[in-house]
Structure formats: C-alpha cells, structure tokens
Design an enzyme around this catalytic site. Structure first.
Site, PDB file in Angstrom:
ATOM      1  N   LYS A  99       0.830  -1.190   0.000  1.00  0.00           N
ATOM      2  CA  LYS A  99       0.000   0.000   0.000  1.00  0.00           C
ATOM      3  C   LYS A  99       0.865   1.240   0.000  1.00  0.00           C
ATOM      4  O   LYS A  99       1.992   1.152   0.501  1.00  0.00           O
ATOM      5  CB  LYS A  99      -0.952   0.026   1.198  1.00  0.00           C
ATOM      6  CG  LYS A  99      -0.390  -0.392   2.549  1.00  0.00           C
ATOM      7  CD  LYS A  99       0.812   0.273   3.134  1.00  0.00           C
ATOM      8  CE  LYS A  99       0.726   1.740   3.435  1.00  0.00           C
ATOM      9  NZ  LYS A  99       2.013   2.264   4.016  1.00  0.00           N
ATOM     10  N   TYR A 183      -3.949   3.861   5.122  1.00  0.00           N
ATOM     11  CA  TYR A 183      -4.671   2.947   6.019  1.00  0.00           C
ATOM     12  C   TYR A 183      -6.017   3.523   6.456  1.00  0.00           C
ATOM     13  O   TYR A 183      -7.042   2.846   6.400  1.00  0.00           O
ATOM     14  CB  TYR A 183      -3.831   2.645   7.266  1.00  0.00           C
ATOM     15  CG  TYR A 183      -2.937   1.454   7.078  1.00  0.00           C
ATOM     16  CD1 TYR A 183      -3.449   0.168   7.142  1.00  0.00           C
ATOM     17  CD2 TYR A 183      -1.599   1.618   6.800  1.00  0.00           C
ATOM     18  CE1 TYR A 183      -2.646  -0.927   6.943  1.00  0.00           C
ATOM     19  CE2 TYR A 183      -0.783   0.521   6.595  1.00  0.00           C
ATOM     20  CZ  TYR A 183      -1.311  -0.755   6.675  1.00  0.00           C
ATOM     21  OH  TYR A 183      -0.520  -1.847   6.466  1.00  0.00           O
TER      22      TYR A 183
HETATM   23  N1  NAP Z   1       1.966  -2.923   5.079  1.00  0.00           N
HETATM   24  C1  NAP Z   1       2.723  -2.278   5.942  1.00  0.00           C
HETATM   25  O1  NAP Z   1       2.529  -2.321   7.130  1.00  0.00           O
HETATM   26  C2  NAP Z   1       3.889  -1.505   5.442  1.00  0.00           C
HETATM   27  C3  NAP Z   1       4.897  -1.144   6.327  1.00  0.00           C
HETATM   28  C4  NAP Z   1       6.015  -0.488   5.827  1.00  0.00           C
HETATM   29  C5  NAP Z   1       6.075  -0.180   4.477  1.00  0.00           C
HETATM   30  N2  NAP Z   1       5.071  -0.497   3.636  1.00  0.00           N
HETATM   31  C6  NAP Z   1       5.145  -0.166   2.207  1.00  0.00           C
HETATM   32  O2  NAP Z   1       6.204  -0.925   1.636  1.00  0.00           O
HETATM   33  C7  NAP Z   1       6.899  -0.158   0.655  1.00  0.00           C
HETATM   34  C8  NAP Z   1       8.373  -0.117   1.000  1.00  0.00           C
HETATM   35  O3  NAP Z   1       8.577   0.462   2.277  1.00  0.00           O
HETATM   36  P1  NAP Z   1       9.957   0.207   3.078  1.00  0.00           P
HETATM   37  O4  NAP Z   1       9.952   1.064   4.269  1.00  0.00           O
HETATM   38  O5  NAP Z   1      10.173  -1.244   3.269  1.00  0.00           O
HETATM   39  O6  NAP Z   1      11.008   0.802   2.011  1.00  0.00           O
HETATM   40  P2  NAP Z   1      12.583   0.614   1.899  1.00  0.00           P
HETATM   41  O7  NAP Z   1      13.129  -0.143   3.051  1.00  0.00           O
HETATM   42  O8  NAP Z   1      13.140   1.956   1.585  1.00  0.00           O
HETATM   43  O9  NAP Z   1      12.702  -0.346   0.630  1.00  0.00           O
HETATM   44  C9  NAP Z   1      12.338   0.008  -0.645  1.00  0.00           C
HETATM   45  C10 NAP Z   1      13.159  -0.832  -1.629  1.00  0.00           C
HETATM   46  O10 NAP Z   1      12.823  -0.416  -2.936  1.00  0.00           O
HETATM   47  C11 NAP Z   1      13.965  -0.591  -3.775  1.00  0.00           C
HETATM   48  N3  NAP Z   1      14.106   0.626  -4.594  1.00  0.00           N
HETATM   49  C12 NAP Z   1      13.994   0.697  -5.939  1.00  0.00           C
HETATM   50  N4  NAP Z   1      14.174   1.944  -6.377  1.00  0.00           N
HETATM   51  C13 NAP Z   1      14.434   2.703  -5.303  1.00  0.00           C
HETATM   52  C14 NAP Z   1      14.732   4.081  -5.135  1.00  0.00           C
HETATM   53  N5  NAP Z   1      14.797   4.925  -6.180  1.00  0.00           N
HETATM   54  N6  NAP Z   1      14.960   4.528  -3.892  1.00  0.00           N
HETATM   55  C15 NAP Z   1      14.881   3.705  -2.826  1.00  0.00           C
HETATM   56  N7  NAP Z   1      14.595   2.369  -2.922  1.00  0.00           N
HETATM   57  C16 NAP Z   1      14.394   1.871  -4.159  1.00  0.00           C
HETATM   58  C17 NAP Z   1      15.169  -0.869  -2.901  1.00  0.00           C
HETATM   59  O11 NAP Z   1      15.484  -2.237  -3.060  1.00  0.00           O
HETATM   60  P3  NAP Z   1      16.812  -2.730  -3.858  1.00  0.00           P
HETATM   61  O12 NAP Z   1      17.854  -1.661  -3.661  1.00  0.00           O
HETATM   62  O13 NAP Z   1      17.153  -4.009  -3.185  1.00  0.00           O
HETATM   63  O14 NAP Z   1      16.443  -2.908  -5.289  1.00  0.00           O
HETATM   64  C18 NAP Z   1      14.654  -0.630  -1.482  1.00  0.00           C
HETATM   65  O15 NAP Z   1      15.222  -1.522  -0.572  1.00  0.00           O
HETATM   66  C19 NAP Z   1       6.191   1.198   0.615  1.00  0.00           C
HETATM   67  O16 NAP Z   1       5.217   1.171  -0.409  1.00  0.00           O
HETATM   68  C20 NAP Z   1       5.489   1.289   1.956  1.00  0.00           C
HETATM   69  O17 NAP Z   1       4.311   2.080   1.915  1.00  0.00           O
HETATM   70  C21 NAP Z   1       3.992  -1.172   4.104  1.00  0.00           C
END
Ligand code: NAP
Length: 337
Positions: A99, A183
């Site tokens: 989401k 949410y």
């Molecule tokens: N359902 C829930 O409870 C919940 C909780 C937290 C987050 N989320 C959702 O999950 C998603 C990710 O959140 P997160 O906090 O896990 O993010 P994160 O740790 O920053 O991870 C995002 C990943 O996306 C990839 N990526 C590709 N292009 C990127 C760019 N230009 N800049 C940064 N990262 C890039 C990277 O993977 P690689 O470098 O390995 O390719 C990075 O590790 C979001 O949509 C957020 O809303 C949902």
C-alpha cells in the site's frame, strides 16, 4: 480455478518491510518465497541469505522472467508501484503490492486494467484487512449492531524524521497521507461502503515538501461524516471509532497484534452513557501471514474467496487520497465524481 500449491513468490527489492513479510509468511504451507531481486546484487545476496531465499536476480525484470515464479510481492517505493505492477502483470505474474497501490487514481485504474488484460490477480497489501479483528468488525457492522452509521473518526500516526527515508521523498511518493493515511482512507472506505461526495483537508508540510501531518473531513451521501488524521509527527497511535444511532464500535485495526494480549473490539450497544461496554477478544497472529494466506486463496480459488481490499475499494482509496491532497494544497472542499 488455478491450481498452484505452494504459490512460488518472488520479491522485488530488498525492502525493510520485505524482511517482516518474509518472516511472517515463513510458516505458511501455501506460499514459498523462492526468489528476490535487488538493484544491488551484493545487498540482494546478503538480504536473501538473511530471509532464507536461495535465488537472487540482479534486476527486477530478470525476476519477472523467472519461469519458476508464480507471483510477486512488490515492496518498492510508492512511486514505482504502478510501473512494476504493470510489468509483472505483462509477465503473467500475480501481484501482491504494498500500500498505497499507486500515487494516483489514474495509475491505480491502469494497474487493474493490466491485471484484467493479462488475467492475473492484483491485490493491495493491507495486513489489517486479513486480521480476525477486522473480519469481526465487519461482521458486527453488517449485522447492524450500532444502527445507522453517523460518524467515523480514524487516526494513525508515529514519530518519524529520517530525511534519507523514502517516506520524506516527494519524487518517490512520500508523505504521511500516502503512508499512514492510506490505512485510514482504506478503513473509512471499507466501513462506509461508498466514496465520499466531498472532502476538505488541512496539512502541515515537511521541509522536503511532503505532508507531515494531515487531517481531513469526508462527507458521504448517506449522511455519514468521517474525520481522519495521519502523521509522522506524533507518538504512535492507531485507532478508529465508529458511531451509529444505536451504539458505537472502537477498533485499533491492527496489522499485527502487539505483545501482551489479543486484539479487541469495544462495542457499546445503546444510546446512553450508561450503555454497557462489551470487549470482544479476537484471535491474533502475524498480519503478513494472514494477508499472504488470503492472497494465496485469491490466486488459487478466485475473488469470491478474497476478504481483502477489492479492486473498487483500492481505486476508491486512491481517489480519496488524491482528493485529500488536492484539498490540503488548495485550501478548499474537493468534490468527488
Ligand atoms: N503494510 C505495511 O505495514 C507496510 C509497512 C512499511 C512499508 N510499507 C510499504 O512498503 C513499501 C516499501 O517500504 P519500506 O519502508 O520497506 O522501504 P525501503 O526499506 O526503503 O525499501 C524500498 C526498496 O525499494 C527498492 N528501490 C527501488 N528503487 C528505489 C529508489 N529509487 N529509492 C529507494 N529504494 C528503491 C530498494 O530495493 P533494492 O535496492 O534491493 O532494489 C529498497 O530496498 C512502501 O510502499 C510502503 O508504503 C507497508
């Protein structure tokens, strides 16, 4: 009915949330995480080892071409969801996407169009929707326990200020509204069962330009009024109050229950302050596991077996989020078609 057992999942991106997702899904007999793709192969290998996944692809596209992957989980920054969901659908993969599904209603519609065209399932990942706490709440609402709905107040916030995080980056779809606010918008849409007719919002903005705190009023044709709030500037809180003309319900609409007790719903039936309060305990457990099991059912048995957010609810949630952001910027009511 597609007969896939277990469903072989690939993950696009070594995201923080993918760690929790993989941990939650591990006990499932119905799904197996078989591959991970990362833009950085070294990081990808270390992450895959940590979460117990053997196959690592050096690009997201390479994972989409992996014939031994049936479905993908997409935890990329919000602004990249649309592109990669559509590319996954074109590659014939079912998709569970984090989401908010996208950063606009138009993108969200295009994603479901692609899923329909390529005959794959697409679902927006909201663990709270698969929790027994939310399923029980919906049962109580459907039974008319609190009468005709008049008011919803829903709020979700936490303290967050890391400038390097994707949540504060406008180019990646950051902001409290798209993050925590998705949410509450999804929750209100689920309870109301329809789109609001108009919204009015006001925000505090972070230095990067994204919203840090957002509050909004939503008016519905049924007469229901909702107030929602979300924030990166508050202590953690997550709660919703639904009030009808015959009682009230209170829920924490949790993703995963905290330590120290089962999730509950508070139900008051009656209109007086002395109306008895009933605390209904529900089963707990990992929301990621419940969500992934529900997704497996969606793929294996079809949409009739899916209790998560429907395509129409996902599109409406995106419409609401877009209207709220627009209203906060314009300082005026925004009418919804
Ligand atoms: N359902 C829930 O409870 C919940 C909780 C937290 C987050 N989320 C959702 O999950 C998603 C990710 O959140 P997160 O906090 O896990 O993010 P994160 O740790 O920053 O991870 C995002 C990943 O996306 C990839 N990526 C590709 N292009 C990127 C760019 N230009 N800049 C940064 N990262 C890039 C990277 O993977 P690689 O470098 O390995 O390719 C990075 O590790 C979001 O949509 C957020 O809303 C949902």
């Amino acid at each position: 009915m597609t007969n896939l057992h277990p469903l072989r999942l690939g993950i696009l991106g070594a995201a923080n949330i993918a760690r929790a997702f993989a941990h939650g899904v591990a006990p499932s007999p119905h799904l197996e995480i078989v591959a991970l793709a990362s833009r950085d192969p070294e990081k990808g290998r270390a992450f895959a080892q940590e979460i117990g996944v053997a196959r690592v692809h050096a690009s997201y596209e390479a994972l989409l071409q992996d014939q031994d992957v049936d479905a993908v989980y997409i935890p990329l920054p919000n602004a990249l969801h649309a592109e990669w969901v559509i590319r996954a659908a074109e590659a014939g993969k079912h998709v569970l996407c984090e989401k908010p599904l996208a950063v606009s209603a138009a993108q969200t519609r295009a994603m479901f169009d692609a899923a329909r065209k390529h005959q794959v399932q697409l679902a927006e990942a909201y663990p709270y929707r698969a929790q027994p706490q939310t399923l029980k709440l919906r049962e109580l609402l459907a039974a008319g326990t609190i009468g005709k709905l008049q008011l919803i107040q829903a709020s979700f916030g936490f303290l967050f200020s890391d400038p390097a995080n994707i949540r504060l980056n406008p180019a990646l779809g950051g902001g409290a509204l798209l993050d925590a606010g998705s949410y509450v918008a999804n929750f209100v849409r689920m309870v109301a069962g329809e789109l609001p007719s108009r919204v009015h919002a006001s925000a505090h903005w972070a230095q990067s330009g994204v919203d840090r705190t957002m509050v909004a009023t939503l008016e519905f044709r049924s007469g229901l009024l909702a107030q929602i709030a979300c924030s990166f500037a508050t202590a953690f809180h997550r709660r919703a109050l639904i009030v009808g003309d015959a009682g009230s319900l209170h829920t924490t609409f949790l993703n995963s229950p905290p330590e120290g007790g089962p999730p509950t719903i508070e139900l008051r039936q009656g209109v007086r302050a002395t109306a008895p309060l009933e605390t209904i305990e529900t089963a707990g457990g990992s929301g990621f596991l419940a969500e992934a099991e529900a997704f497996w059912k969606l793929v294996a048995q079809g949409p009739a077996h899916w209790t998560g957010t429907t395509p129409q609810e996902s599109i409406d949630t995106a419409v609401i989020l877009e209207a709220i952001l627009h209203s906060a910027k314009a300082g005026d009511w925004v009418a919804l078609a």
